[in-house]
Design an enzyme around this catalytic site. Structure first.
Site, PDB file in Angstrom:
ATOM      1  N   GLU A  68     -12.261  -7.130  -2.230  1.00  0.00           N
ATOM      2  CA  GLU A  68     -10.867  -7.564  -2.551  1.00  0.00           C
ATOM      3  C   GLU A  68     -10.334  -6.712  -3.633  1.00  0.00           C
ATOM      4  O   GLU A  68     -10.852  -6.252  -4.652  1.00  0.00           O
ATOM      5  CB  GLU A  68     -10.956  -8.951  -3.052  1.00  0.00           C
ATOM      6  CG  GLU A  68      -9.795  -9.897  -3.597  1.00  0.00           C
ATOM      7  CD  GLU A  68      -8.446  -9.553  -2.598  1.00  0.00           C
ATOM      8  OE1 GLU A  68      -8.670  -9.978  -1.364  1.00  0.00           O
ATOM      9  OE2 GLU A  68      -7.323  -8.942  -3.195  1.00  0.00           O
ATOM     10  N   ASP A  97      -9.990  -0.890  -4.037  1.00  0.00           N
ATOM     11  CA  ASP A  97      -9.165  -0.921  -2.628  1.00  0.00           C
ATOM     12  C   ASP A  97     -10.033  -0.368  -1.503  1.00  0.00           C
ATOM     13  O   ASP A  97     -10.948   0.793  -1.548  1.00  0.00           O
ATOM     14  CB  ASP A  97      -8.301   0.077  -3.098  1.00  0.00           C
ATOM     15  CG  ASP A  97      -6.936   0.226  -2.164  1.00  0.00           C
ATOM     16  OD1 ASP A  97      -7.468  -0.003  -0.932  1.00  0.00           O
ATOM     17  OD2 ASP A  97      -5.884   0.627  -2.321  1.00  0.00           O
ATOM     18  N   ASP A 119      -2.863  -7.727   5.417  1.00  0.00           N
ATOM     19  CA  ASP A 119      -1.542  -7.377   5.004  1.00  0.00           C
ATOM     20  C   ASP A 119      -1.016  -6.530   6.333  1.00  0.00           C
ATOM     21  O   ASP A 119      -1.479  -5.627   6.661  1.00  0.00           O
ATOM     22  CB  ASP A 119      -1.526  -6.727   3.805  1.00  0.00           C
ATOM     23  CG  ASP A 119      -1.797  -7.794   2.651  1.00  0.00           C
ATOM     24  OD1 ASP A 119      -1.844  -9.094   2.866  1.00  0.00           O
ATOM     25  OD2 ASP A 119      -2.457  -7.059   1.648  1.00  0.00           O
ATOM     26  N   LYS A 123       6.490  -1.782   7.399  1.00  0.00           N
ATOM     27  CA  LYS A 123       7.320  -0.855   7.713  1.00  0.00           C
ATOM     28  C   LYS A 123       6.578   0.678   8.016  1.00  0.00           C
ATOM     29  O   LYS A 123       5.297   0.866   7.768  1.00  0.00           O
ATOM     30  CB  LYS A 123       8.104  -0.362   6.264  1.00  0.00           C
ATOM     31  CG  LYS A 123       8.802  -1.523   5.836  1.00  0.00           C
ATOM     32  CD  LYS A 123       9.742  -1.006   4.759  1.00  0.00           C
ATOM     33  CE  LYS A 123      10.628  -2.016   4.176  1.00  0.00           C
ATOM     34  NZ  LYS A 123      10.468  -2.417   2.812  1.00  0.00           N
ATOM     35  N   ASP A 155      -2.354 -14.256  12.417  1.00  0.00           N
ATOM     36  CA  ASP A 155      -1.398 -14.765  13.238  1.00  0.00           C
ATOM     37  C   ASP A 155      -0.174 -13.820  13.709  1.00  0.00           C
ATOM     38  O   ASP A 155       0.606 -14.380  14.242  1.00  0.00           O
ATOM     39  CB  ASP A 155      -0.621 -16.015  12.469  1.00  0.00           C
ATOM     40  CG  ASP A 155      -0.264 -15.790  11.317  1.00  0.00           C
ATOM     41  OD1 ASP A 155      -0.493 -14.615  10.581  1.00  0.00           O
ATOM     42  OD2 ASP A 155       0.889 -16.273  10.887  1.00  0.00           O
ATOM     43  N   GLU A 194      -8.768 -18.997   4.819  1.00  0.00           N
ATOM     44  CA  GLU A 194      -7.735 -19.934   4.095  1.00  0.00           C
ATOM     45  C   GLU A 194      -6.278 -19.647   4.873  1.00  0.00           C
ATOM     46  O   GLU A 194      -5.758 -20.752   5.170  1.00  0.00           O
ATOM     47  CB  GLU A 194      -7.609 -19.310   2.822  1.00  0.00           C
ATOM     48  CG  GLU A 194      -8.406 -20.276   1.733  1.00  0.00           C
ATOM     49  CD  GLU A 194      -9.370 -19.454   0.898  1.00  0.00           C
ATOM     50  OE1 GLU A 194      -9.474 -18.132   1.038  1.00  0.00           O
ATOM     51  OE2 GLU A 194     -10.145 -19.872   0.184  1.00  0.00           O
TER      52      GLU A 194
END
Ligand code: SAM
Length: 217
Positions: A68, A97, A119, A123, A155, A194
């Site tokens: 993370e 990272d 994430d 763009k 999703d 989550e």
């Protein structure tokens, strides 16, 4: 994920017994961290840790590493680890990272990789940061066993379509591709993350792909 700067998060992580520090020193030696030869599974972008903790509970013969980027998020996973009884000895975390995973893991050191609700970086100019971009797939090839699989859930349909296309362009094998995981045959044994709980409660369909590496690399 909404990020808040939580005072003391960095200090708590620095002192946590569940976090591996100086992770580059363990390259090629992760079996020593766990003290056994069990397979190692990575979750990249582990968030608050629900998925990887449940995976570790269900599969004591697999070792897990949660990666993370943000201290404020990882802190929540560590709080849950503190409360866990009995202690999970097959799970550790790294705050880093994922761009630098090749500095931390040796070729063939990792068995499987999980990417959950990564994430989207919508763009074009930030597309290379997507965890399913060709750059990241190459990084996975450089640390995973040939038999390894990458499982990706989201999703976000645009990110999912992009990810399937990218995997195909990079000659990865698409073993599973579903655009409604919860209604599919692949849902058995599925561990909800989550974000997965949150988005499926809103009525969003969950997409999942499982891919394996190109034969010739
Ligand atoms: N996987 C969790 C879930 O499904 O509930 C969290 C999903 S959240 C949208 C994405 C997480 O990935 C965030 O916690 C973010 O900080 C982390 N992340 C994004 N890019 C990362 C990277 N390059 N390396 C490590 N973590 C990353």
């Amino acid at each position: 994920m909404r990020l808040r700067n939580i005072p003391g998060a960095r200090e708590t992580i620095a002192e946590s017994e569940f976090v591996i520090h100086n992770e580059e020193e363990y390259k090629g030696k992760w079996k020593e961290v766990f003290g056994n030869d069990n397979p190692i599974h990575l979750e990249i972008g582990t968030g608050k840790g629900s998925f990887i903790m449940e995976s570790a509970r269900r599969n004591p013969d697999i070792n897990y590493i949660g990666i993370e980027k943000y201290s404020s998020v990882l802190l929540r996973a560590l709080e849950k680890m503190e409360e866990e009884e009995p202690r999970l000895t097959n799970l550790v975390f790294i705050r880093m990272d994922a761009e630098y995973i090749e500095n931390v893991f040796e070729k063939d050191e990792i068995d499987n990789i999980f990417l959950n609700f990564s994430d989207p970086w919508p763009k074009e100019r930030t597309a290379k940061r997507r965890l399913t971009s060709d750059r990241f797939l190459k990084r996975y090839t450089n640390i995973m066993k040939k038999s390894g699989r990458v499982t990706f859930k989201t999703d976000n349909i645009d990110l999912f379509n992009y990810s399937v296309e990218t995997a195909k362009e990079c000659n990865w094998n698409i073993l599973v591709e579903t655009r409604d995981l919860h209604k599919s045959e692949y849902n058995e044994g599925n561990i909800m993350t989550e974000y997965e709980k949150k988005f499926s409660q809103l009525g969003n369909k969950i997409n999942m792909m499982i891919i394996s590496q190109p034969e010739n690399e």
